[in-house]
Design an enzyme around this catalytic site. Structure first.
Site, PDB file in Angstrom:
ATOM      1  N   VAL A  79       0.788  -1.105   0.036  1.00  0.00           N
ATOM      2  CA  VAL A  79      -0.042   0.217   0.143  1.00  0.00           C
ATOM      3  C   VAL A  79       0.994   1.158   0.004  1.00  0.00           C
ATOM      4  O   VAL A  79       0.522   2.008  -0.816  1.00  0.00           O
ATOM      5  CB  VAL A  79      -1.017  -0.100   1.280  1.00  0.00           C
ATOM      6  CG1 VAL A  79      -1.628   1.322   1.297  1.00  0.00           C
ATOM      7  CG2 VAL A  79      -2.009  -1.098   0.848  1.00  0.00           C
ATOM      8  N   ASP A 109      10.566   4.235   6.098  1.00  0.00           N
ATOM      9  CA  ASP A 109      10.575   2.567   6.527  1.00  0.00           C
ATOM     10  C   ASP A 109      11.369   2.760   7.587  1.00  0.00           C
ATOM     11  O   ASP A 109      12.503   3.132   7.429  1.00  0.00           O
ATOM     12  CB  ASP A 109      10.856   1.527   5.521  1.00  0.00           C
ATOM     13  CG  ASP A 109       9.685   0.536   5.745  1.00  0.00           C
ATOM     14  OD1 ASP A 109       8.684   0.268   5.059  1.00  0.00           O
ATOM     15  OD2 ASP A 109      10.020  -0.309   6.650  1.00  0.00           O
ATOM     16  N   GLU A 114      -7.779   2.196   1.682  1.00  0.00           N
ATOM     17  CA  GLU A 114      -7.243   1.675   0.379  1.00  0.00           C
ATOM     18  C   GLU A 114      -7.938   0.388  -0.188  1.00  0.00           C
ATOM     19  O   GLU A 114      -8.142  -0.552   0.609  1.00  0.00           O
ATOM     20  CB  GLU A 114      -5.524   1.497   0.409  1.00  0.00           C
ATOM     21  CG  GLU A 114      -4.863   1.365  -0.830  1.00  0.00           C
ATOM     22  CD  GLU A 114      -5.394   2.186  -2.041  1.00  0.00           C
ATOM     23  OE1 GLU A 114      -5.023   3.381  -1.935  1.00  0.00           O
ATOM     24  OE2 GLU A 114      -5.886   1.694  -2.987  1.00  0.00           O
ATOM     25  N   PHE A 146     -15.836 -12.287  -8.269  1.00  0.00           N
ATOM     26  CA  PHE A 146     -15.766 -12.997  -7.131  1.00  0.00           C
ATOM     27  C   PHE A 146     -16.667 -14.083  -7.060  1.00  0.00           C
ATOM     28  O   PHE A 146     -17.245 -14.467  -5.750  1.00  0.00           O
ATOM     29  CB  PHE A 146     -15.782 -12.198  -6.032  1.00  0.00           C
ATOM     30  CG  PHE A 146     -14.598 -11.054  -5.891  1.00  0.00           C
ATOM     31  CD1 PHE A 146     -14.162 -10.315  -6.766  1.00  0.00           C
ATOM     32  CD2 PHE A 146     -13.725 -11.584  -4.850  1.00  0.00           C
ATOM     33  CE1 PHE A 146     -12.906  -9.475  -6.785  1.00  0.00           C
ATOM     34  CE2 PHE A 146     -12.313 -10.924  -4.789  1.00  0.00           C
ATOM     35  CZ  PHE A 146     -12.071 -10.111  -5.760  1.00  0.00           C
ATOM     36  N   CYS A 169      -5.256  -9.651   3.060  1.00  0.00           N
ATOM     37  CA  CYS A 169      -6.327  -8.927   3.342  1.00  0.00           C
ATOM     38  C   CYS A 169      -7.590  -9.638   3.755  1.00  0.00           C
ATOM     39  O   CYS A 169      -7.821  -9.761   4.932  1.00  0.00           O
ATOM     40  CB  CYS A 169      -6.565  -7.974   2.278  1.00  0.00           C
ATOM     41  SG  CYS A 169      -5.246  -6.677   1.943  1.00  0.00           S
ATOM     42  N   LYS A 208      -7.316 -11.713   7.182  1.00  0.00           N
ATOM     43  CA  LYS A 208      -7.412 -11.069   8.370  1.00  0.00           C
ATOM     44  C   LYS A 208      -8.451  -9.919   8.792  1.00  0.00           C
ATOM     45  O   LYS A 208      -8.818  -9.752   9.671  1.00  0.00           O
ATOM     46  CB  LYS A 208      -6.026 -10.289   8.456  1.00  0.00           C
ATOM     47  CG  LYS A 208      -5.670  -9.047   8.119  1.00  0.00           C
ATOM     48  CD  LYS A 208      -4.387  -8.324   8.239  1.00  0.00           C
ATOM     49  CE  LYS A 208      -4.131  -7.269   7.358  1.00  0.00           C
ATOM     50  NZ  LYS A 208      -4.920  -6.122   7.470  1.00  0.00           N
TER      51      LYS A 208
HETATM   52  C1  UDX Z   1      -8.331  -7.737  -1.596  1.00  0.00           C
HETATM   53  C2  UDX Z   1      -9.436  -6.827  -2.226  1.00  0.00           C
HETATM   54  O1  UDX Z   1      -9.833  -7.023  -3.577  1.00  0.00           O
HETATM   55  C3  UDX Z   1      -8.901  -5.468  -2.261  1.00  0.00           C
HETATM   56  O2  UDX Z   1     -10.036  -4.262  -2.728  1.00  0.00           O
HETATM   57  C4  UDX Z   1      -8.263  -5.080  -1.011  1.00  0.00           C
HETATM   58  O3  UDX Z   1      -7.786  -3.843  -0.808  1.00  0.00           O
HETATM   59  C5  UDX Z   1      -7.186  -6.129  -0.547  1.00  0.00           C
HETATM   60  O4  UDX Z   1      -7.821  -7.444  -0.619  1.00  0.00           O
HETATM   61  P1  UDX Z   1      -6.174  -8.868  -2.826  1.00  0.00           P
HETATM   62  O5  UDX Z   1      -6.171  -9.608  -1.411  1.00  0.00           O
HETATM   63  O6  UDX Z   1      -5.006  -8.365  -3.465  1.00  0.00           O
HETATM   64  O7  UDX Z   1      -7.118  -7.802  -2.608  1.00  0.00           O
HETATM   65  O8  UDX Z   1      -6.707  -9.886  -4.114  1.00  0.00           O
HETATM   66  P2  UDX Z   1      -8.176 -10.351  -4.613  1.00  0.00           P
HETATM   67  O9  UDX Z   1      -7.918 -10.113  -6.123  1.00  0.00           O
HETATM   68  O10 UDX Z   1      -9.086  -9.734  -4.081  1.00  0.00           O
HETATM   69  O11 UDX Z   1      -8.247 -12.047  -4.226  1.00  0.00           O
HETATM   70  C6  UDX Z   1      -8.263 -12.495  -2.798  1.00  0.00           C
HETATM   71  C7  UDX Z   1      -8.262 -14.038  -2.777  1.00  0.00           C
HETATM   72  O12 UDX Z   1      -9.656 -14.487  -3.204  1.00  0.00           O
HETATM   73  C8  UDX Z   1      -7.440 -14.599  -3.675  1.00  0.00           C
HETATM   74  O13 UDX Z   1      -6.988 -15.778  -2.910  1.00  0.00           O
HETATM   75  C9  UDX Z   1      -8.062 -15.172  -4.693  1.00  0.00           C
HETATM   76  O14 UDX Z   1      -7.606 -16.391  -5.236  1.00  0.00           O
HETATM   77  C10 UDX Z   1      -9.431 -15.397  -4.186  1.00  0.00           C
HETATM   78  N1  UDX Z   1     -10.427 -15.394  -5.153  1.00  0.00           N
HETATM   79  C11 UDX Z   1     -10.794 -14.258  -5.713  1.00  0.00           C
HETATM   80  C12 UDX Z   1     -11.430 -16.440  -5.347  1.00  0.00           C
HETATM   81  O15 UDX Z   1     -11.083 -17.408  -4.610  1.00  0.00           O
HETATM   82  N2  UDX Z   1     -12.416 -16.609  -6.151  1.00  0.00           N
HETATM   83  C13 UDX Z   1     -12.652 -15.349  -6.832  1.00  0.00           C
HETATM   84  O16 UDX Z   1     -13.888 -15.338  -7.618  1.00  0.00           O
HETATM   85  C14 UDX Z   1     -12.055 -13.965  -6.438  1.00  0.00           C
END
Ligand code: UDX
Length: 430
Positions: free
Chosen positions: A11, A30, A151, A249, A260, A263
């Site tokens: 971030v 940092d 964010e 999703f 993210c 947690k």
């Molecule tokens: C997420 C949020 O999307 C973002 O807005 C926030 O700021 C941080 O957390 P990120 O963790 O980078 O982002 O990944 P993301 O693409 O959202 O995927 C998260 C997890 O869900 C991954 O393990 C991915 O494989 C899983 N996922 C995602 C699925 O299993 N199925 C889906 O349809 C979409």
């Protein structure tokens, strides 16, 4: 306005790039001298497509600087973004020790007005705590404001997401802070939500938890699809065309990982418990996610009878493609279980590496998918890296001990894989 970013992880580094790209003078701070040395040379300490080049460009132009000297940095900047980590404590709640440390540093070193903006994901009520921590460390009553500005960027797509936000959420009770933040974000054309700090903090948790809910819902439904001999991908397609549901999703798989979702869902559940509110849906979301990797492993185990002395190839280690982040990656849990059950584990990931724990020494880490496939009696695909889809699976079959394919991301064309002779199982792809 000169902007200071405290914390140069995903971030922080991305936020620093965004403000440099939009014309501001930015400093990244940092405590990790190694990270700062690399950043000063325009090099990143993690894999994020496109980010390193933009950071290098602004380091060269002089618009972006990096330092470990917090005292001078805090004195010299009026706007300070908090982008430090908020990892989970053993009970699942967020650990605010880095936020507190940064707030006290600001209090100690400030000599005039500061606008402190929290980008890190922090539990509801943290803005009030930050105010107290700054106040208690101040040497004199200098004026300051604390705003929340969550964010929403995704790893692997951080540059695109951060430069094209779908909304900007500002939580503050101060008109001055709102105006300053509107000035900072001047080029962005997207909806703005200006609200209370608590609301802004909760919007972030509610958003991530809702996305995690969509995923766990599809994962649970996929288990039923297996029993009913229905393809969950077709169900997702049929559902996603309803604009009230949306098509994103809905992809069933091994469950969500990363820094993210796990947690944040857990912290929101902890917050609800502290307030004696039962968030049963989210408890269920966590439970589905906790057991989802085992669901696929059970299928593989029953095909092989037992994992003992069997060669199992893991394709993909990162929690998702386009990142080298392995935090909460389902592949790690699968590897742990396979090792426990005495399997010979072979692994290939294009960029992610195993943690340097002794137990992982038993894993044969390979430099190509083909090498990893040699002698495999089962393949478990854990990350949907595009190169796995492009592989010549007909040719690859000759490298295998047995053509058993367990697709943890429903990436491959099931019909084709079965036609060319694989025993193919996905999640909800019976
Ligand atoms: C997420 C949020 O999307 C973002 O807005 C926030 O700021 C941080 O957390 P990120 O963790 O980078 O982002 O990944 P993301 O693409 O959202 O995927 C998260 C997890 O869900 C991954 O393990 C991915 O494989 C899983 N996922 C995602 C699925 O299993 N199925 C889906 O349809 C979409």
């Amino acid at each position: 306005m000169k902007i200071l970013i405290i914390g140069t992880g995903y971030v922080g580094a991305t936020t620093a790039m965004v403000f440099a790209e939009t014309g501001w003078q930015v400093t990244g701070l940092d405590i990790d001298a190694g990270k700062i040395e690399r950043l000063k040379q325009g090099r990143l300490h993690f894999h994020e497509p496109g980010l390193e080049a933009l950071i290098a460009k602004h380091v060269q132009s002089g618009r972006l600087q990096f330092t470990t000297d917090k005292e001078i940095a805090i004195k010299e900047h009026d706007v300070i973004f908090l982008c430090v980590g908020t990892p989970s404590l053993p009970d699942g709640s967020a650990d605010l020790r880095y936020i507190r440390q940064a707030a006290e540093d600001i209090g100690r070193s400030m000599k005039g007005y500061k606008l402190v903006v929290t980008k890190s994901t922090v539990p509801v009520g943290t803005q009030e705590k930050i105010k107290k921590w700054i106040e208690s460390a101040q040497q004199a009553a200098y004026p300051f404001e604390v705003a929340s500005n969550p964010e929403f960027l995704r790893e692997g797509k951080a540059v695109k997401d951060a430069l094209n936000p779908d909304r900007i959420v500002i939580g503050t009770d101060s008109q001055r802070a709102t105006e300053q933040l509107k000035k900072l974000y001047w080029p962005f054309v997207c909806p703005w939500i200006v609200t209370t700090p608590r609301t802004a903090e909760l919007i972030k948790y509610a958003s991530n938890s809702f996305l995690a809910t969509k995923i766990s819902y599809m994962n649970e439904l996929a288990r039923l699809c297996d029993e009913l001999e229905v393809d969950v991908t077709e169900i997702a397609e049929g559902m996603g065309l309803d604009p009230r549901i949306g098509s994103s999703f809905l992809q069933a798989g091994l469950g969500y990982g990363g820094s993210c979702f796990p947690k944040d869902v857990s912290e929101l559940v902890m917050t609800s418990r502290k307030h004696h509110v039962h968030l049963g849906i989210l408890e269920g979301v966590m439970e589905v996610n906790r057991t989802q990797y085992a669901y696929l492993l059970d299928k593989a185990r029953s095909r092989l009878t037992s994992f003992a002395d069997k060669t199992v190839t893991i394709l993909g280690l990162a929690f998702k493609p386009d990142t080298d982040d392995i935090r909460e990656a389902p592949a790690l849990r699968i590897i742990d279980q396979l090792l426990l059950e005495q399997a010979n584990v072979r692994l290939y990931d294009p960029i992610a590496a195993l943690p340097p724990h002794g137990s992982y020494r038993a894993v044969k880490v390979c430099t190509s998918a083909e090498e990893a496939l040699r002698g495999a009696e089962a393949i478990i695909l854990c990350t949907e890296w595009p190169e796995f889809e492009r592989l010549d699976w007909k040719k690859a079959k000759k490298l295998l001990g047995q053509p058993n394919f367990f697709d943890g991301r429903n990436m491959m064309n099931a019909k084709r894989m079965r036609r060319i002779g694989y025993y193919y199982q996905g999640i909800g792809k019976a």
